[in-house]
Design an enzyme around this catalytic site. Structure first.
Site, short mmCIF file in Angstrom:
data_model
loop_
_atom_site.label_atom_id
_atom_site.label_comp_id
_atom_site.label_asym_id
_atom_site.label_seq_id
_atom_site.Cartn_x
_atom_site.Cartn_y
_atom_site.Cartn_z
N GLN A 151 -18.85 19.65 12.76
CA GLN A 151 -17.50 19.10 12.74
C GLN A 151 -17.38 17.94 13.73
OE1 GLN A 151 -15.18 19.90 10.57
NE2 GLN A 151 -13.48 18.75 11.43
N LYS A 207 -12.46 25.78 6.22
CA LYS A 207 -13.76 25.62 5.53
C LYS A 207 -14.47 26.97 5.40
CE LYS A 207 -14.20 20.81 7.00
NZ LYS A 207 -14.78 19.81 7.91
N ASP A 247 -22.20 16.96 4.33
CA ASP A 247 -21.20 15.94 4.67
C ASP A 247 -21.61 14.56 4.12
OD1 ASP A 247 -18.81 16.38 5.97
OD2 ASP A 247 -19.74 16.59 7.93
N1 GUN Z 1 -13.78 15.60 10.85
C1 GUN Z 1 -12.80 15.13 10.03
N2 GUN Z 1 -13.25 15.05 8.76
C2 GUN Z 1 -14.52 15.49 8.78
C3 GUN Z 1 -15.50 15.66 7.75
O1 GUN Z 1 -15.29 15.39 6.57
N3 GUN Z 1 -16.70 16.13 8.18
C4 GUN Z 1 -16.96 16.43 9.48
N4 GUN Z 1 -18.16 16.88 9.79
N5 GUN Z 1 -16.07 16.29 10.44
C5 GUN Z 1 -14.86 15.82 10.09
#
Ligand code: GUN
Length: 299
Positions: free
Chosen positions: A97, A53, A120
Site C-alpha cells: 500500500q 481489500k 498493482d
Molecule cells: N494507494 C492509493 N491507491 C493505491 C493503489 O492503487 N495501490 C497501492 N499499492 N497503493 C495505493
C-alpha cells in the site's frame, strides 16, 4: 441528460466472475488463490483501504494475508518481506500500500516485487508491457483498468476516431490510462498542471478522464456535447447542509452541470471508485491462473 455509468454494478459483475474463477482454480489446483497486502505505518485512510481489500479478497474465496508493519520498519526489512512473499508459492499477488512513510523508498520496494505477482501493475516490466502494446502477458494498474472497463461499456473495445483527454500524469493512474486509451486506438492527449488552456483541450475530447484531486475543477463549459466523462477524483469537502462538521465526497468534475452536457458520466461516489478493488481481485485471479499454467480470464 447524460447516462450515468454505474461503477457499483460493473464492479459487482467483475466480482461475480472473479468468484467463479476462484472456485474453478481451487477445484483444479487444490489450493486457494493467495493475495498478500503489505501496509506500513498507521495512516487511517490507508488502513481503511487495505481493510476493504482484505475483506473483498476473503469474499472472493482467496487466501487473504495482511502484513502490518510499524512506521519505523527499515527499507531492508520491507524488501526482505517482499522477497519472502515472492518465494511463497501460495501467494499469487503482492500489493504494498502506498504511500509509504518517510524515509522509505517506495520505488525500490515496488521494483523488488516479482512482475508476475505485481497485481498493482506498477513494476517497470508491467508498465513496459502496457507501453509496448502487450495487453496479454502483463498486469495493468487497477484504477485505470477499471476506468477503461467503464469506457468500454459506452464505446466498445475500439476507440478509433475518438479524441481522449487524460488530465493528470501519475504513474499510478494518468500514464497507464493514457496508454490503455491509445492501445484501444483513441487519439490521446495528456494534460497536467503545466498544460496551457485546459478548457480548450477538454472541449475537443470525446472521452474526458479527470484525475487531478481538485474538487469540481472540470466545469460544464469544458465538456463537448455528448462526451463521455470519467471522474477519477475522490475529494472530501465540507457539507454544512448535512450538519455541522459533516463532509461529503465529490469528484474532480462539477457533476450536476457537466451531466447536463455529457453523453455519459461516472458519479462520485459509485463510479470509478468501486472498480479499483474489483480489478485488484481480477488481477490476482489472472496472476494465479498464469502461475498454474491455466488460460487466464479477461475482465
Ligand atoms: N494507494 C492509493 N491507491 C493505491 C493503489 O492503487 N495501490 C497501492 N499499492 N497503493 C495505493
Amino acid at each position: 441528460m447524460a447516462v450515468v455509468i454505474d461503477g457499483k454494478q460493473a464492479a459487482a459483475s467483475v466480482i461475480e466472475s472473479v468468484k467463479e474463477k476462484a472456485t474453478a482454480f481451487e477445484s483444479t489446483t487444490g489450493g486457494k488463490i493467495g493475495l498478500a497486502v503489505v501496509i506500513v505505518g498507521d495512516d487511517p485512510a490507508s488502513h481503511a483501504y487495505v481493510g476493504s481489500k482484505g475483506r473483498m479478497a476473503k469474499e472472493c474465496g482467496f487466501n487473504s494475508v495482511q502484513h502490518t508493519l510499524p512506521a519505523e520498519t527499515t527499507q531492508q526489512a520491507l524488501e526482505d518481506l517482499v522477497a519472502r512473499l515472492n518465494a511463497d508459492p501460495a501467494i499469487h499477488g503482492i500489493l504494498v500500500q502506498l504511500p509509504l512513510p518517510k524515509p522509505l523508498q517506495s520505488d525500490a520496494v515496488i521494483q523488488s516485487i516479482l512482475p508476475e505477482k505485481d497485481v498493482d501493475g506498477l513494476h517497470v516490466v508491467n508498465a513496459g508491457k502496457l507501453f509496448s502494446g502487450d495487453m496479454d502477458t502483463g498486469l495493468i494498474s487497477c484504477t485505470p483498468a477499471g476506468a477503461m472497463l467503464l469506457v468500454r461499456k459506452v464505446h466498445g473495445i475500439d476507440l478509433s476516431g475518438l479524441n481522449a483527454l487524460v488530465i493528470g500524469r501519475s504513474n499510478l493512474f494518468g500514464k497507464p490510462m493514457a496508454q490503455l486509451l491509445l492501445n484501444a486506438n483513441a487519439t490521446v492527449t495528456m494534460a497536467h498542471s503545466r498544460s496551457r488552456d485546459l478548457p480548450a483541450l477538454a472541449r475537443q475530447a470525446d472521452i474526458l478522464v479527470a484525475a487531478v484531486g481538485r474538487a469540481g475543477m472540470v466545469k460544464a463549459d469544458w465538456i463537448k456535447e455528448g462526451a463521455t466523462v470519467i471522474d477519477v477524483g475522490i475529494n472530501r469537502i465540507p457539507a454544512p447542509e448535512k450538519g455541522e462538521g459533516k463532509t461529503r465526497l465529490v469528484g474532480d468534475v462539477a457533476y450536476e452541470d457537466c451531466a447536463a452536457k455529457a453523453g455519459a458520466i461516472t458519479p462520485v461516489p459509485g463510479g470509478v471508485g468501486p472498480m479499483t478493488i474489483a480489478m485488484l481481485m481480477a488481477n490476482t485471479v489472472i496472476a494465479a491462473y498464469r502461475t498454474a499454467g491455466m488460460p487466464a480470464p479477461r475482465f
